[in-house]
Design a protein around this motif. Sequence first.
Motif, PDB file in Angstrom:
ATOM      1  N   LEU A 119       0.827  -1.207   0.000  1.00  0.00           N
ATOM      2  CA  LEU A 119       0.000   0.000   0.000  1.00  0.00           C
ATOM      3  C   LEU A 119       0.864   1.261   0.000  1.00  0.00           C
ATOM      4  O   LEU A 119       0.576   2.220  -0.716  1.00  0.00           O
ATOM      5  CB  LEU A 119      -0.948   0.004   1.203  1.00  0.00           C
ATOM      6  N   VAL A 120       1.939   1.248   0.761  1.00  0.00           N
ATOM      7  CA  VAL A 120       2.857   2.392   0.803  1.00  0.00           C
ATOM      8  C   VAL A 120       3.486   2.600  -0.580  1.00  0.00           C
ATOM      9  O   VAL A 120       3.551   3.717  -1.086  1.00  0.00           O
ATOM     10  CB  VAL A 120       3.944   2.200   1.887  1.00  0.00           C
ATOM     11  N   GLN A 121       3.907   1.510  -1.207  1.00  0.00           N
ATOM     12  CA  GLN A 121       4.507   1.606  -2.536  1.00  0.00           C
ATOM     13  C   GLN A 121       3.503   2.169  -3.543  1.00  0.00           C
ATOM     14  O   GLN A 121       3.833   3.062  -4.319  1.00  0.00           O
ATOM     15  CB  GLN A 121       5.003   0.236  -2.996  1.00  0.00           C
ATOM     16  N   GLU A 122       2.277   1.669  -3.530  1.00  0.00           N
ATOM     17  CA  GLU A 122       1.241   2.167  -4.445  1.00  0.00           C
ATOM     18  C   GLU A 122       0.991   3.655  -4.231  1.00  0.00           C
ATOM     19  O   GLU A 122       0.828   4.408  -5.199  1.00  0.00           O
ATOM     20  CB  GLU A 122      -0.061   1.401  -4.239  1.00  0.00           C
ATOM     21  N   ALA A 123       0.950   4.080  -2.975  1.00  0.00           N
ATOM     22  CA  ALA A 123       0.699   5.490  -2.671  1.00  0.00           C
ATOM     23  C   ALA A 123       1.819   6.371  -3.220  1.00  0.00           C
ATOM     24  O   ALA A 123       1.556   7.414  -3.835  1.00  0.00           O
ATOM     25  CB  ALA A 123       0.540   5.684  -1.168  1.00  0.00           C
ATOM     26  N   PHE A 124       3.065   5.977  -3.016  1.00  0.00           N
ATOM     27  CA  PHE A 124       4.193   6.754  -3.538  1.00  0.00           C
ATOM     28  C   PHE A 124       4.168   6.804  -5.056  1.00  0.00           C
ATOM     29  O   PHE A 124       4.391   7.864  -5.648  1.00  0.00           O
ATOM     30  CB  PHE A 124       5.535   6.187  -3.054  1.00  0.00           C
ATOM     31  N   GLU A 125       3.907   5.677  -5.688  1.00  0.00           N
ATOM     32  CA  GLU A 125       3.881   5.654  -7.155  1.00  0.00           C
ATOM     33  C   GLU A 125       2.803   6.594  -7.689  1.00  0.00           C
ATOM     34  O   GLU A 125       3.032   7.333  -8.647  1.00  0.00           O
ATOM     35  CB  GLU A 125       3.680   4.229  -7.653  1.00  0.00           C
ATOM     36  N   ALA A 126       1.629   6.600  -7.066  1.00  0.00           N
ATOM     37  CA  ALA A 126       0.537   7.467  -7.513  1.00  0.00           C
ATOM     38  C   ALA A 126       0.876   8.945  -7.302  1.00  0.00           C
ATOM     39  O   ALA A 126       0.701   9.773  -8.206  1.00  0.00           O
ATOM     40  CB  ALA A 126      -0.752   7.105  -6.774  1.00  0.00           C
ATOM     41  N   VAL A 127       1.374   9.271  -6.124  1.00  0.00           N
ATOM     42  CA  VAL A 127       1.696  10.672  -5.807  1.00  0.00           C
ATOM     43  C   VAL A 127       2.809  11.189  -6.714  1.00  0.00           C
ATOM     44  O   VAL A 127       2.702  12.284  -7.279  1.00  0.00           O
ATOM     45  CB  VAL A 127       2.088  10.812  -4.315  1.00  0.00           C
ATOM     46  N   LEU A 128       3.871  10.430  -6.870  1.00  0.00           N
ATOM     47  CA  LEU A 128       4.982  10.906  -7.686  1.00  0.00           C
ATOM     48  C   LEU A 128       4.618  10.984  -9.157  1.00  0.00           C
ATOM     49  O   LEU A 128       5.088  11.875  -9.870  1.00  0.00           O
ATOM     50  CB  LEU A 128       6.220  10.047  -7.446  1.00  0.00           C
ATOM     51  N   THR A 129       3.757  10.101  -9.627  1.00  0.00           N
ATOM     52  CA  THR A 129       3.273  10.200 -11.008  1.00  0.00           C
ATOM     53  C   THR A 129       2.468  11.484 -11.183  1.00  0.00           C
ATOM     54  O   THR A 129       2.636  12.195 -12.179  1.00  0.00           O
ATOM     55  CB  THR A 129       2.419   8.967 -11.370  1.00  0.00           C
ATOM     56  N   GLU A 130       1.608  11.794 -10.202  1.00  0.00           N
ATOM     57  CA  GLU A 130       0.841  13.047 -10.246  1.00  0.00           C
ATOM     58  C   GLU A 130       1.762  14.262 -10.264  1.00  0.00           C
ATOM     59  O   GLU A 130       1.430  15.293 -10.833  1.00  0.00           O
ATOM     60  CB  GLU A 130      -0.079  13.161  -9.025  1.00  0.00           C
ATOM     61  N   MET A 131       2.910  14.149  -9.630  1.00  0.00           N
ATOM     62  CA  MET A 131       3.866  15.255  -9.552  1.00  0.00           C
ATOM     63  C   MET A 131       4.843  15.250 -10.734  1.00  0.00           C
ATOM     64  O   MET A 131       5.851  15.947 -10.713  1.00  0.00           O
ATOM     65  CB  MET A 131       4.635  15.179  -8.222  1.00  0.00           C
ATOM     66  N   ASP A 132       4.546  14.470 -11.756  1.00  0.00           N
ATOM     67  CA  ASP A 132       5.328  14.391 -12.998  1.00  0.00           C
ATOM     68  C   ASP A 132       6.715  13.789 -12.823  1.00  0.00           C
ATOM     69  O   ASP A 132       7.668  14.178 -13.501  1.00  0.00           O
ATOM     70  CB  ASP A 132       5.439  15.759 -13.684  1.00  0.00           C
ATOM     71  N   TYR A 133       6.835  12.837 -11.919  1.00  0.00           N
ATOM     72  CA  TYR A 133       8.050  12.043 -11.807  1.00  0.00           C
ATOM     73  C   TYR A 133       7.803  10.711 -12.497  1.00  0.00           C
ATOM     74  O   TYR A 133       6.704  10.184 -12.474  1.00  0.00           O
ATOM     75  CB  TYR A 133       8.430  11.803 -10.339  1.00  0.00           C
ATOM     76  N   THR A 134       8.845  10.163 -13.090  1.00  0.00           N
ATOM     77  CA  THR A 134       8.760   8.891 -13.797  1.00  0.00           C
ATOM     78  C   THR A 134       9.572   7.850 -13.042  1.00  0.00           C
ATOM     79  O   THR A 134      10.729   8.099 -12.692  1.00  0.00           O
ATOM     80  CB  THR A 134       9.329   9.031 -15.228  1.00  0.00           C
ATOM     81  N   LYS A 135       8.950   6.694 -12.820  1.00  0.00           N
ATOM     82  CA  LYS A 135       9.682   5.613 -12.152  1.00  0.00           C
ATOM     83  C   LYS A 135      10.685   5.037 -13.136  1.00  0.00           C
ATOM     84  O   LYS A 135      10.339   4.651 -14.244  1.00  0.00           O
ATOM     85  CB  LYS A 135       8.716   4.535 -11.666  1.00  0.00           C
ATOM     86  N   THR A 136      11.953   4.991 -12.735  1.00  0.00           N
ATOM     87  CA  THR A 136      13.002   4.498 -13.622  1.00  0.00           C
ATOM     88  C   THR A 136      13.579   3.161 -13.171  1.00  0.00           C
ATOM     89  O   THR A 136      14.226   2.482 -13.966  1.00  0.00           O
ATOM     90  CB  THR A 136      14.151   5.518 -13.736  1.00  0.00           C
ATOM     91  N   LYS A 137      13.351   2.811 -11.905  1.00  0.00           N
ATOM     92  CA  LYS A 137      13.943   1.573 -11.412  1.00  0.00           C
ATOM     93  C   LYS A 137      13.152   1.063 -10.210  1.00  0.00           C
ATOM     94  O   LYS A 137      12.707   1.839  -9.374  1.00  0.00           O
ATOM     95  CB  LYS A 137      15.389   1.838 -10.999  1.00  0.00           C
ATOM     96  N   THR A 138      13.005  -0.264 -10.149  1.00  0.00           N
ATOM     97  CA  THR A 138      12.366  -0.905  -8.999  1.00  0.00           C
ATOM     98  C   THR A 138      13.143  -2.156  -8.645  1.00  0.00           C
ATOM     99  O   THR A 138      13.417  -2.986  -9.511  1.00  0.00           O
ATOM    100  CB  THR A 138      10.908  -1.323  -9.326  1.00  0.00           C
ATOM    101  N   ARG A 139      13.509  -2.263  -7.385  1.00  0.00           N
ATOM    102  CA  ARG A 139      14.079  -3.504  -6.843  1.00  0.00           C
ATOM    103  C   ARG A 139      13.177  -3.906  -5.693  1.00  0.00           C
ATOM    104  O   ARG A 139      12.988  -3.127  -4.760  1.00  0.00           O
ATOM    105  CB  ARG A 139      15.506  -3.285  -6.329  1.00  0.00           C
ATOM    106  N   LYS A 140      12.634  -5.095  -5.783  1.00  0.00           N
ATOM    107  CA  LYS A 140      11.685  -5.494  -4.758  1.00  0.00           C
ATOM    108  C   LYS A 140      11.989  -6.899  -4.265  1.00  0.00           C
ATOM    109  O   LYS A 140      12.267  -7.794  -5.033  1.00  0.00           O
ATOM    110  CB  LYS A 140      10.257  -5.437  -5.305  1.00  0.00           C
ATOM    111  N   LYS A 141      11.944  -7.029  -2.945  1.00  0.00           N
ATOM    112  CA  LYS A 141      12.040  -8.321  -2.276  1.00  0.00           C
ATOM    113  C   LYS A 141      10.736  -8.503  -1.509  1.00  0.00           C
ATOM    114  O   LYS A 141       9.850  -7.661  -1.574  1.00  0.00           O
ATOM    115  CB  LYS A 141      13.239  -8.350  -1.343  1.00  0.00           C
ATOM    116  N   GLU A 142      10.665  -9.555  -0.748  1.00  0.00           N
ATOM    117  CA  GLU A 142       9.428  -9.844  -0.022  1.00  0.00           C
ATOM    118  C   GLU A 142       9.017  -8.717   0.926  1.00  0.00           C
ATOM    119  O   GLU A 142       7.859  -8.337   0.969  1.00  0.00           O
ATOM    120  CB  GLU A 142       9.572 -11.150   0.754  1.00  0.00           C
ATOM    121  N   VAL A 143       9.952  -8.178   1.685  1.00  0.00           N
ATOM    122  CA  VAL A 143       9.612  -7.153   2.677  1.00  0.00           C
ATOM    123  C   VAL A 143      10.361  -5.840   2.453  1.00  0.00           C
ATOM    124  O   VAL A 143      10.366  -4.969   3.309  1.00  0.00           O
ATOM    125  CB  VAL A 143       9.855  -7.648   4.127  1.00  0.00           C
TER     126      VAL A 143
END
Length: 127
Positions: A52-76
């Motif tokens: 949920l935290v990740q989704e919130a950041f992605e939505a907010v930063l997209t609204e602020m015209d930032y583009t996600k360039t990299k994601t590294r994700k593990k279980e936690v």
Amino acid sequence: MQMKTTIQILTIMLVGTLVASADKAKEAELWAATSKNIMGSVEVKADARLALVQEAFEAVLTEMDYTKTKTRKKEVEAVLTFRGADDEKITLKLKEFPEFTNIKIRIGWTGNGPLSRKILERVYLRL
């Protein structure tokens, strides 16, 4: 008479909604203000789960015209990198614990505390 009662009820509902919205915005501001600035990174804990935290950041930063360039994700854990139009880099480090998710946000090389807290306030409103 019935129309007057209906208008009064709708007015009360509208005022209640505005007050609740103002309270939530104040909560967001206070939450962001509790963050610690550690060597340029702003750090705070959220009661929400990692996804949920990740989704919130992605939505907010997209609204602020930032583009996600990299994601590294593990279980936690997740590390997300975003870039703005002026090539400003935002790095998020999220780590889930049983009781909370730890958030570290760093903007640019030296950090930008005020912008980090502004982003945190917007994220809080989505959690």
